[in-house]
Every structure is written in structure tokens, then in C-alpha cells.
Write an enzyme that holds these catalytic residues in place. Structure first.
Site, PDB file in Angstrom:
ATOM      1  N   GLU A   7     -49.657 -13.639 -25.354  1.00  0.00           N
ATOM      2  CA  GLU A   7     -50.822 -12.786 -25.546  1.00  0.00           C
ATOM      3  C   GLU A   7     -50.388 -11.350 -25.816  1.00  0.00           C
ATOM      4  O   GLU A   7     -49.341 -10.909 -25.340  1.00  0.00           O
ATOM      5  CB  GLU A   7     -51.719 -12.813 -24.294  1.00  0.00           C
ATOM      6  CG  GLU A   7     -52.396 -14.151 -24.102  1.00  0.00           C
ATOM      7  CD  GLU A   7     -53.313 -14.201 -22.884  1.00  0.00           C
ATOM      8  OE1 GLU A   7     -54.265 -14.990 -22.912  1.00  0.00           O
ATOM      9  OE2 GLU A   7     -53.075 -13.484 -21.902  1.00  0.00           O
ATOM     10  N   CYS A  58     -50.059  -3.580 -26.315  1.00  0.00           N
ATOM     11  CA  CYS A  58     -49.284  -4.094 -25.190  1.00  0.00           C
ATOM     12  C   CYS A  58     -48.742  -5.451 -25.615  1.00  0.00           C
ATOM     13  O   CYS A  58     -49.515  -6.369 -25.885  1.00  0.00           O
ATOM     14  CB  CYS A  58     -50.217  -4.213 -23.981  1.00  0.00           C
ATOM     15  SG  CYS A  58     -49.458  -4.958 -22.536  1.00  0.00           S
ATOM     16  N   CYS A  72     -42.963 -16.104 -17.719  1.00  0.00           N
ATOM     17  CA  CYS A  72     -41.997 -15.180 -17.119  1.00  0.00           C
ATOM     18  C   CYS A  72     -41.188 -15.939 -16.078  1.00  0.00           C
ATOM     19  O   CYS A  72     -41.744 -16.725 -15.310  1.00  0.00           O
ATOM     20  CB  CYS A  72     -42.743 -14.017 -16.448  1.00  0.00           C
ATOM     21  SG  CYS A  72     -41.633 -12.723 -15.836  1.00  0.00           S
ATOM     22  N   CYS A 121     -43.310 -12.551  -9.277  1.00  0.00           N
ATOM     23  CA  CYS A 121     -43.997 -11.517  -8.510  1.00  0.00           C
ATOM     24  C   CYS A 121     -45.312 -12.126  -8.011  1.00  0.00           C
ATOM     25  O   CYS A 121     -46.044 -12.750  -8.779  1.00  0.00           O
ATOM     26  CB  CYS A 121     -44.250 -10.295  -9.380  1.00  0.00           C
ATOM     27  SG  CYS A 121     -42.729  -9.587 -10.063  1.00  0.00           S
ATOM     28  N   CYS A 168     -48.912 -11.324  -9.733  1.00  0.00           N
ATOM     29  CA  CYS A 168     -49.045 -11.322 -11.188  1.00  0.00           C
ATOM     30  C   CYS A 168     -49.393 -12.707 -11.715  1.00  0.00           C
ATOM     31  O   CYS A 168     -48.772 -13.705 -11.341  1.00  0.00           O
ATOM     32  CB  CYS A 168     -47.725 -10.842 -11.808  1.00  0.00           C
ATOM     33  SG  CYS A 168     -47.748 -10.840 -13.612  1.00  0.00           S
ATOM     34  N   GLY A 222     -43.874 -11.463 -19.512  1.00  0.00           N
ATOM     35  CA  GLY A 222     -42.420 -11.529 -19.537  1.00  0.00           C
ATOM     36  C   GLY A 222     -41.736 -10.279 -19.032  1.00  0.00           C
ATOM     37  O   GLY A 222     -42.364  -9.246 -18.793  1.00  0.00           O
ATOM     38  N   GLU A 223     -40.423 -10.407 -18.839  1.00  0.00           N
ATOM     39  CA  GLU A 223     -39.599  -9.298 -18.363  1.00  0.00           C
ATOM     40  C   GLU A 223     -38.722  -8.843 -19.532  1.00  0.00           C
ATOM     41  O   GLU A 223     -37.740  -9.511 -19.878  1.00  0.00           O
ATOM     42  CB  GLU A 223     -38.769  -9.772 -17.156  1.00  0.00           C
ATOM     43  CG  GLU A 223     -37.708  -8.802 -16.696  1.00  0.00           C
ATOM     44  CD  GLU A 223     -38.218  -7.389 -16.400  1.00  0.00           C
ATOM     45  OE1 GLU A 223     -39.366  -7.206 -15.954  1.00  0.00           O
ATOM     46  OE2 GLU A 223     -37.436  -6.451 -16.653  1.00  0.00           O
ATOM     47  N   SER A 250     -41.288  -1.675 -19.770  1.00  0.00           N
ATOM     48  CA  SER A 250     -41.553  -1.751 -18.332  1.00  0.00           C
ATOM     49  C   SER A 250     -40.690  -2.850 -17.727  1.00  0.00           C
ATOM     50  O   SER A 250     -40.566  -3.939 -18.282  1.00  0.00           O
ATOM     51  CB  SER A 250     -43.040  -2.056 -18.116  1.00  0.00           C
ATOM     52  OG  SER A 250     -43.314  -2.163 -16.735  1.00  0.00           O
ATOM     53  N   LEU A 305     -42.526  -0.614  -9.319  1.00  0.00           N
ATOM     54  CA  LEU A 305     -41.926  -0.419  -7.995  1.00  0.00           C
ATOM     55  C   LEU A 305     -42.738  -1.139  -6.911  1.00  0.00           C
ATOM     56  O   LEU A 305     -42.228  -1.997  -6.215  1.00  0.00           O
ATOM     57  CB  LEU A 305     -41.824   1.085  -7.701  1.00  0.00           C
ATOM     58  CG  LEU A 305     -41.047   1.465  -6.460  1.00  0.00           C
ATOM     59  CD1 LEU A 305     -39.562   1.213  -6.658  1.00  0.00           C
ATOM     60  CD2 LEU A 305     -41.269   2.941  -6.111  1.00  0.00           C
ATOM     61  N   HIS A 306     -43.986  -0.748  -6.760  1.00  0.00           N
ATOM     62  CA  HIS A 306     -44.982  -1.461  -5.938  1.00  0.00           C
ATOM     63  C   HIS A 306     -44.771  -1.441  -4.433  1.00  0.00           C
ATOM     64  O   HIS A 306     -45.637  -1.912  -3.693  1.00  0.00           O
ATOM     65  CB  HIS A 306     -45.150  -2.913  -6.384  1.00  0.00           C
ATOM     66  CG  HIS A 306     -45.448  -3.074  -7.848  1.00  0.00           C
ATOM     67  ND1 HIS A 306     -46.242  -2.202  -8.550  1.00  0.00           N
ATOM     68  CD2 HIS A 306     -45.059  -4.010  -8.743  1.00  0.00           C
ATOM     69  CE1 HIS A 306     -46.329  -2.602  -9.819  1.00  0.00           C
ATOM     70  NE2 HIS A 306     -45.626  -3.679  -9.954  1.00  0.00           N
ATOM     71  N   ASN A 350     -55.866  -5.752 -10.545  1.00  0.00           N
ATOM     72  CA  ASN A 350     -56.794  -6.653 -11.221  1.00  0.00           C
ATOM     73  C   ASN A 350     -56.664  -8.008 -10.554  1.00  0.00           C
ATOM     74  O   ASN A 350     -55.630  -8.659 -10.695  1.00  0.00           O
ATOM     75  CB  ASN A 350     -56.449  -6.732 -12.709  1.00  0.00           C
ATOM     76  CG  ASN A 350     -56.630  -5.380 -13.372  1.00  0.00           C
ATOM     77  OD1 ASN A 350     -57.702  -4.803 -13.337  1.00  0.00           O
ATOM     78  ND2 ASN A 350     -55.553  -4.851 -13.927  1.00  0.00           N
ATOM     79  N   CYS A 393     -53.792  -5.277 -16.823  1.00  0.00           N
ATOM     80  CA  CYS A 393     -52.442  -5.451 -16.274  1.00  0.00           C
ATOM     81  C   CYS A 393     -52.345  -6.708 -15.424  1.00  0.00           C
ATOM     82  O   CYS A 393     -53.141  -6.905 -14.510  1.00  0.00           O
ATOM     83  CB  CYS A 393     -52.072  -4.280 -15.373  1.00  0.00           C
ATOM     84  SG  CYS A 393     -52.111  -2.709 -16.194  1.00  0.00           S
TER      85      CYS A 393
HETATM   86  N1  SAH Z   1     -42.153  -7.641 -16.236  1.00  0.00           N
HETATM   87  C1  SAH Z   1     -42.390  -6.263 -16.576  1.00  0.00           C
HETATM   88  C2  SAH Z   1     -43.421  -6.135 -17.642  1.00  0.00           C
HETATM   89  C3  SAH Z   1     -44.823  -6.527 -17.226  1.00  0.00           C
HETATM   90  S1  SAH Z   1     -45.694  -5.048 -17.136  1.00  0.00           S
HETATM   91  C4  SAH Z   1     -42.766  -5.497 -15.324  1.00  0.00           C
HETATM   92  O1  SAH Z   1     -43.042  -6.131 -14.323  1.00  0.00           O
HETATM   93  O2  SAH Z   1     -42.714  -4.276 -15.323  1.00  0.00           O
HETATM   94  C5  SAH Z   1     -47.076  -5.408 -16.298  1.00  0.00           C
HETATM   95  C6  SAH Z   1     -47.366  -4.413 -15.206  1.00  0.00           C
HETATM   96  O3  SAH Z   1     -48.566  -4.843 -14.576  1.00  0.00           O
HETATM   97  C7  SAH Z   1     -46.288  -4.408 -14.145  1.00  0.00           C
HETATM   98  O4  SAH Z   1     -46.179  -3.142 -13.557  1.00  0.00           O
HETATM   99  C8  SAH Z   1     -46.866  -5.379 -13.160  1.00  0.00           C
HETATM  100  O5  SAH Z   1     -46.313  -5.227 -11.893  1.00  0.00           O
HETATM  101  C9  SAH Z   1     -48.318  -5.014 -13.197  1.00  0.00           C
HETATM  102  N2  SAH Z   1     -49.206  -6.083 -12.693  1.00  0.00           N
HETATM  103  C10 SAH Z   1     -48.934  -7.390 -12.564  1.00  0.00           C
HETATM  104  N3  SAH Z   1     -50.011  -8.054 -12.091  1.00  0.00           N
HETATM  105  C11 SAH Z   1     -50.985  -7.132 -11.936  1.00  0.00           C
HETATM  106  C12 SAH Z   1     -52.344  -7.194 -11.514  1.00  0.00           C
HETATM  107  N4  SAH Z   1     -52.899  -8.355 -11.209  1.00  0.00           N
HETATM  108  N5  SAH Z   1     -53.055  -6.045 -11.463  1.00  0.00           N
HETATM  109  C13 SAH Z   1     -52.495  -4.879 -11.837  1.00  0.00           C
HETATM  110  N6  SAH Z   1     -51.231  -4.764 -12.259  1.00  0.00           N
HETATM  111  C14 SAH Z   1     -50.481  -5.872 -12.293  1.00  0.00           C
END
Ligand code: SAH
Length: 327
Positions: free
Chosen positions: A83, A97, A104, A108, A111, A149-150, A178, A202-203, A277, A318
Site C-alpha cells: 500500500e 508515503c 514486515c 512491533c 503496528c 516494511g522496514e 523512517s 523510538l516510542h 491509530n 500511521c
Molecule cells: N518500519 C519503519 C517504517 C514504518 S513508519 C519504522 O518503524 O519506522 C510507520 C510509523 O508509524 C512508525 O513510527 C511506526 O512506529 C508508527 N506506527 C505503527 N503503528 C502505528 C499506529 N497504529 N498508530 C500510530 N503510529 C503507528
């Protein structure tokens, strides 16, 4: 467009080498068909029409949000779902985006993509074709590798795509990658001579919590990830954007904000707080909680902004990309 295949078709047709660049120039400027490529001989246009699809991707579905965001579900040539999302902003910015992998390999916990089966890395052509899909509708000026994906686990193809993005109208300065904090990938971006922006997911402000949310933290703990980001900053002279998704009662308490402020040097990092989200696993923090968190960071002289959520009504925001139609 499959560039290697293009060159093969041109060679088989006995065409001079510069034809390849002519075709790419048209495609990069948003041409929808070979018919438009008026500086190519008519016979060649007909042959390309038959021999080479203009995109490596086919569109399986599209969703449009009230805020102007468009999400497109594609199939790769071998039937893998991906997507991409076009975000339209009031100031005229158009940001795409893109996905770097189908699914992936990381898991996480918050996600949606992490729950989908990992298929494979995308080629540079498949990455560019996501951007070109939207470029055929309107000019785009930003690209973020924040889809499925990463990107740093597919860094060769991601950087190969970045090489050609300026042809489409997206400078490297307006391109952001990212990452979850995959250290060898961060090193590659630091070494890359062009000024691509780096965003770090980071989170969490400590290893225990981060490992709970992102198992990759066991492999590359915070100290190693931040050291790699410091090196990026020193080499590229650009700040690192920190993404911090706000999970109710999990990572959004005042003590987390204080710990985060102590961890991040504001000369190196800019923080972006991301409203969660919902994808099932957690509840998102309330706007009041997010504001309180931001205020604490601010008191400690660490500036933070809250990310504007786009396309939530069409599962395009996201972390929501999971190619449901394909599941
Ligand atoms: N794998 C890479 C690229 C994905 S970017 C990465 O993790 O950075 C997508 C971004 O959205 C990342 O910062 C991810 O942590 C964040 N994300 C994932 N699930 C989400 C959600 N349900 N709500 C908001 N952000 C989320």
C-alpha cells in the site's frame, strides 16, 4: 517501470541507448502511456505497449479520505500486496508515503503491518512505481518511507530508488527514511552522500519498555541506536526526527516524558508525538495527555510537535497499512 527489462526490449529492437533515458524522462514526468512519448518512433511505441507494462504494479483498490488523503492497494507482478498513501496538505505540499517491503519481518506490538505475513523486499522500481502512480495525477514533492516494511532492511533498493526520486520531482532533502533503529541501516544513511532525512521510531524512553513494544530493541538496544543517530547527525548535519506513538497508560506518563527529555539532546533530535491509530492492541492517549506530555518536554527545553493525523477514516494513517483486502 522495470528499467532493466526496458533496456532489454530496447536492445532487442536495435534501438540506440539514449532511448532508455527518453522513456524514463516521460515516465518520471507522469506519462500514462507510451502513446504520449512523441519523440519515440511510432513503431517503437507500439512495441513497448505490447512488451512492457508502464508500471511493475497493478492497482487492486483505492480509498479516498474526506481530508484529501488517498490510499492505494497494489499487487506486485508476483501478487504481493503493498500500500502507498498520498497526503495532501493545505499549504500545497504533496507527500507520498511508500512501502519498502510487502509486510514486515519485525513484530512491533502496536503496528498492523507487523501482524501481516512478511513476503519480500521491494525492488527500486516497485518503490518508484508507487510514487509514479500518484505523479500521474498531480505533482508530488515529498516522499516518506513510512509505509509497510522496514526500509533499512532493504537499504540497497531504498537508496537506489532515492537516486531516481529527483527525476520525479522529489529532492533527497525532501525524502525521509523512517527506521525502528536498525543500526547497520542507520550507518548506511549516514554514509550516503545526499541529505536524506532520518526518522527514528523510538516510542519508549528506556530499554525495558522499548523491548516490550518493539522486540527489535533486544538486538539493537537504545544506547547503540542513539549512538548511530548521533553519528548521522555529525556526518549529515541534519537533526533526527524522533517518532513517539502515544499509547494510553503505557508510554505516556509524566515520568516517561521526563525520562525522554533526559535521553534526547535537543541539538540532535526533534520529537514528533504521534496519536495512536487503534489497530486492536492498545488504546491511544487522550489529546489532553498528549498535550501534557508535550508540555513536560517543553519545560525541559526539548521541543516536540504533535503529528497531524491524515486518512484515519480509510485506515491509511500511521501503522494501519495491512492490505486487508489481501488477507
Ligand atoms: N518500519 C519503519 C517504517 C514504518 S513508519 C519504522 O518503524 O519506522 C510507520 C510509523 O508509524 C512508525 O513510527 C511506526 O512506529 C508508527 N506506527 C505503527 N503503528 C502505528 C499506529 N497504529 N498508530 C500510530 N503510529 C503507528
Amino acid at each position: 517501470m522495470d528499467i532493466q527489462r526496458l533496456n532489454e526490449v530496447l536492445a532487442a529492437a536495435g534501438e540506440p541507448a539514449y532511448r532508455g533515458s527518453q522513456v524514463w524522462e516521460w515516465v518520471a514526468r507522469g506519462a500514462e502511456s507510451y502513446e504520449e512519448m512523441t519523440n519515440l518512433p511510432a513503431g517503437l511505441r507500439g512495441r513497448l505497449e505490447v512488451d512492457l507494462p508502464i508500471s511493475t504494479l497493478s492497482v487492486r483498490g483505492e480509498a479516498r479520505s474526506d481530508d484529501g488523503t488517498v490510499k492505494t492497494l497494489f499487487d506486485t507482478g508476483d501478487g504481493r500486496p503493498i500500500e502507498a498513501v498520498l497526503m495532501r496538505y493545505r499549504d500545497g505540499r504533496r507527500s507520498v508515503c511508500v512501502s519498502s517491503q510487502s509486510g514486515c519481518p519485525l513484530t512491533c506490538t502496536f503496528c498492523a503491518t507487523g501482524k501481516m505475513k512478511f513476503a519480500r523486499n521491494l525492488t527500486a522500481d516497485e518503490i518508484l512505481d508507487q510514487v509514479l502512480h500518484f505523479r500521474r495525477v498531480e505533482a508530488v514533492d515529498h516522499v516518506v518511507f513510512m509505509g509497510m516494511g522496514e526500509p533499512t532492511m532493504n537499504i540497497d533498493n531504498v537508496l537506489a530508488a532515492c537516486e531516481r526520486l529527483p527525476d520525479i520531482g522529489v529532492t533527497n532533502r525532501r525524502t525521509a527514511i523512517s527506521t525502528v533503529g536498525w543500526v547497520p541501516g542507520i550507518e548506511r544513511i549516514a554514509e550516503y552522500e545526499k541529505p536524506i532525512a532520518l526518522a527514528l521510531s523510538l516510542h519508549a524512553p528506556n530499554d525495558a519498555l522499548r523491548s516490550q513494544l518493539m522486540p527489535v530493541n533486544d538486538r539493537y538496544p537504545l544506547s547503540e541506536v542513539l549512538a548511530a543517530c548521533d553519528r548521522y547527525r555529525a556526518k549529515r548535519r541534519r537533526k533526527v526526527f524522533v517518532e513517539y506513538v502515544m499509547l494510553d497508560g503505557v508510554n505516556d506518563l509524566p515520568e516517561h516524558a521526563r525520562e525522554l527529555a533526559a535521553l534526547l539532546d535537543p541539538r540532535i533530535y526533534k520529537i514528533n508525538l504521534i496519536p495512536y491509530n487503534p489497530t486492536g492492541a492498545y488504546d491511544g492517549s487522550s489529546p489532553e495527555r498528549i498535550e501534557q506530555f508535550r508540555a513536560i518536554l517543553h519545560e525541559h527545553r526539548v521541543p516536540a510537535t504533535v503529528r497531524l493525523t491524515r486518512g484515519r477514516d480509510i485506515d491509511a494513517a500511521c501503522g494501519q497499512l495491512a492490505a486487508k483486502a489481501a488477507a
